[in-house]
Design an enzyme around this catalytic site. Structure first.
Site: not given
Ligand code: M6R
Length: 595
Positions: A2, A27, A75, A101-102, A472, A476, A479, A495, A590
């Site tokens: 949000c 975001r 969001w 927000n929250g 990682e 990527k 997502e 395994h 984000k």
């Molecule tokens: O802002 P942050 O690094 O704390 O965010 C952590 C995760 O939410 C962030 O890395 C998320 O996994 C990304 N979408 C990865 O691309």
């Protein structure tokens, strides 16, 4: 997640708020809304809907000039994505309007205690807040009605509140969710993210928890929840407007991937002074005085944490544990007697980490935030901050922040070791050049992607630090392309998980460590004989005939920063091939500001 933008002053509120909301799009959100003061009707009018800010902008296209208003990108946390649940929310009598927000954890309880007869229009926790303010306003002045409400809220909030009976006033309050006040020439912007006020304000303050402000005309007063005025200290807003455009690139993600070599050089410049590595000596002293480092993070930042663990343990010979922030906050491990906590967060606002920080503070242990946002909550509240200098990262999928986090943490490991056994400046420059030369041919990864990611499952495998990079790489890919991908320890596949290998399942092996290169290759043969479509990402000195991507050799401590690049491009092109929204993937935010 949000976003909040409010404006009061003499300029065009609609334009400033919409621009702010556009800037917060990165975001992640699903609905947008705005409430604008109408100078003819002398009332705030509400416009909102599910969908993008563009859609909202069309809705308010013909709304006349207004000097004050509040806007929001939602969001969804409570209730579906629809017009009714979008913010702003109004009290039943239309007197109060709020954006939030929250998450209010006790909203059901508040509803049952105070608002049994109230008929809610939405499914949100937010509507309970506005209904409560209204409820208390029948028996007390507005300011008190607001603080009486705030004192009853459990959870997190950043709020902007308008009152139709005093339209020149704007109230802002926060607890555990960021909220900043920006000051322009003769106006104010209130926003959940500094980005929303860049270009409008030249100074800002970040509100503290359990404080609220009243803004009226040129006057702004900060109070605690007992109505005692607090001092306000604005700091200069010197944010460079790097996000203004994507340059020649079609998406922020590819722009950010391409920026990575420059960021490595920038990190060197920022952390070297007069040819010497200049990290805060107090930070080095605190870490050295501790027994064990605990890295807390989420998502991509956690994956950077795993790489950092390997490097710190190898270089410094000091034990490092990595923990998922959301787990650590409520299920902490047995801690060493002298722990040191590193919180890694691109945004510096991740709620799971803010929750950890609160718990850690109660232990009296020292903390350092590794972040891209020096004004963030985690940066402000930790004992030390290490900035990663990646510049604003707009694409939801984190790329340049990941490599910058590793680059900064390897510098830290180097400083902690106190042994100048390798020429770190030379090695970083070499890395930056290697990244550049690989990225010059980035389009070659497009062809490989087209031939490889044709299935709905994929695997990255590796051993040691390659396994961590594989985690990682898998995140990527999943997502942004929505291909189900696992990062797996190469030796562990047999395994059980090997049962998932089917004809043409892509399995990509990362091979950059000599000691285990042959073992990983054997694991790759095992899946190839079961039909997998196997690929390799290897370093020059370990290459064999038939390898898919061969990267230049760089210092082993820095190799993961290079290895991850082809995997970022695979993810990018896989999403592109599927025609997906690369910079704003579905369901994601984000900055994840709820627990
Ligand atoms: O802002 P942050 O690094 O704390 O965010 C952590 C995760 O939410 C962030 O890395 C998320 O996994 C990304 N979408 C990865 O691309």
């Amino acid at each position: 997640m949000c976003g909040i933008v409010g404006y009061t002053g003499k300029r065009d509120a609609k334009e400033i708020i919409l621009n702010g909301l556009y800037r917060l799009e990165y975001r992640g959100y699903d609905s947008a809304g705005i409430s604008l003061y109408n100078q003819q009707t002398k009332r705030y009018e509400l416009y909102k809907d599910a969908g993008r800010v563009d859609h909202l902008a069309r809705i308010v296209e013909d709304v006349p000039y207004s000097n004050s208003g509040i806007g929001h990108t939602r969001w969804a946390t409570h209730g579906k994505v629809n017009q009714l649940n979008a913010h702003p929310h109004m009290s039943k009598n239309n007197r109060f309007t709020i954006v939030h927000n929250g998450v209010i954890e006790n909203y059901k309880n508040l509803r049952d205690t105070y608002l049994q007869d109230h008929r809610f229009s939405s499914e949100t926790d937010t509507e309970v807040i506005v209904a409560l303010i209204d409820y208390f306003s029948h028996t007390m002045p507005v300011k008190e009605a607001i603080t009486t409400t705030l004192k009853r809220l459990q959870g997190s909030y950043a709020l902007l509140i308008l009152d139709q009976e005093e339209p020149s006033k704007m109230y802002a309050a926060k607890h555990k969710s960021p909220l900043l006040i920006g000051r322009g020439k003769d106006d104010y912007v209130v926003a959940s993210d500094l980005m929303a006020m860049v270009g409008v304000c030249d100074a800002f303050i970040a509100l503290e928890d359990e404080t609220f402000v009243v803004i009226e005309a040129q006057k702004i007063i900060l109070y605690n929840l007992d109505h005692q005025p607090q001092s306000l200290q604005f700091q200069t807003l010197d944010y460079t407007d790097e996000l203004a455009d994507k340059g020649a690139h079609p998406h922020y993600m590819i722009k950010e991937i391409m920026e990575q070599p420059i960021i490595i050089r920038r990190i060197l410049e920022k952390y070297f002074s007069e040819e010497k590595l200049a990290l805060d000596p107090a930070l080095i002293k605190e870490i050295k005085a501790s027994e064990r480092i605990y890295i807390l993070a989420a998502g991509t930042s956690m994956h950077a944490g795993y790489v950092a663990k390997t490097m710190i343990e190898t270089i410094v010979r000091m034990p490092v544990e990595v923990h998922i922030a959301s787990e650590f906050a409520y299920h902490p491990p047995v801690l060493s007697k002298k722990p040191f906590f590193m919180l890694i967060s691109q945004s510096g606002e991740t709620a799971d980490l803010v929750a950890c920080l609160k718990k850690i503070k109660a232990l009296n242990a020292k903390t350092c935030t590794v972040t891209n946002v020096k004004t963030s909550t985690l940066a402000r509240e930790a004992d030390f901050t290490l900035e990663i200098y990646a510049g604003p990262e707009i694409a939801v999928a984190s790329t340049k922040a990941y490599t910058a986090q590793i680059a900064v943490l390897v510098l830290l490991a180097y400083a902690l070791s106190g042994k100048e056994t390798w020429d770190i400046r030379y090695e970083y420059s070499k890395l930056s050049q290697a990244m550049e030369s690989f990225l010059e041919h980035y389009e070659e990864m497009h062809q490989i992607t087209k031939q490889t990611f044709t299935k709905f499952h994929a695997f990255y495998i590796g051993r040691g630090v390659d396994y961590y990079v594989g985690l990682e790489a898998a995140l990527k890919l999943k997502e942004i392309s929505y291909i189900h991908t696992e990062g797996y320890a190469a030796g562990e596949l047999k395994h059980g998980t090997i049962a998932l290998i089917e004809d043409q399942t892509p399995v990509i092996a990362l091979i950059t460590t000599k000691e285990v290169a042959l073992n990983t290759r054997s694991n790759l043969h095992e899946v190839a004989s079961r039909g997998a479509n196997t690929l390799t990402i290897v370093t020059e000195s370990l290459k064999e005939v038939g390898d898919t991507v061969v990267l230049p050799d760089v210092h082993p401590y820095l190799t993961p920063i290079l290895t991850v690049l082809p995997t970022q491009l695979f993810a990018y092109y896989a999403a592109l091939e599927r025609g997906l929204d690369i910079d704003k993937p579905r369901n994601l935010a984000k900055s994840v500001t709820v627990e």
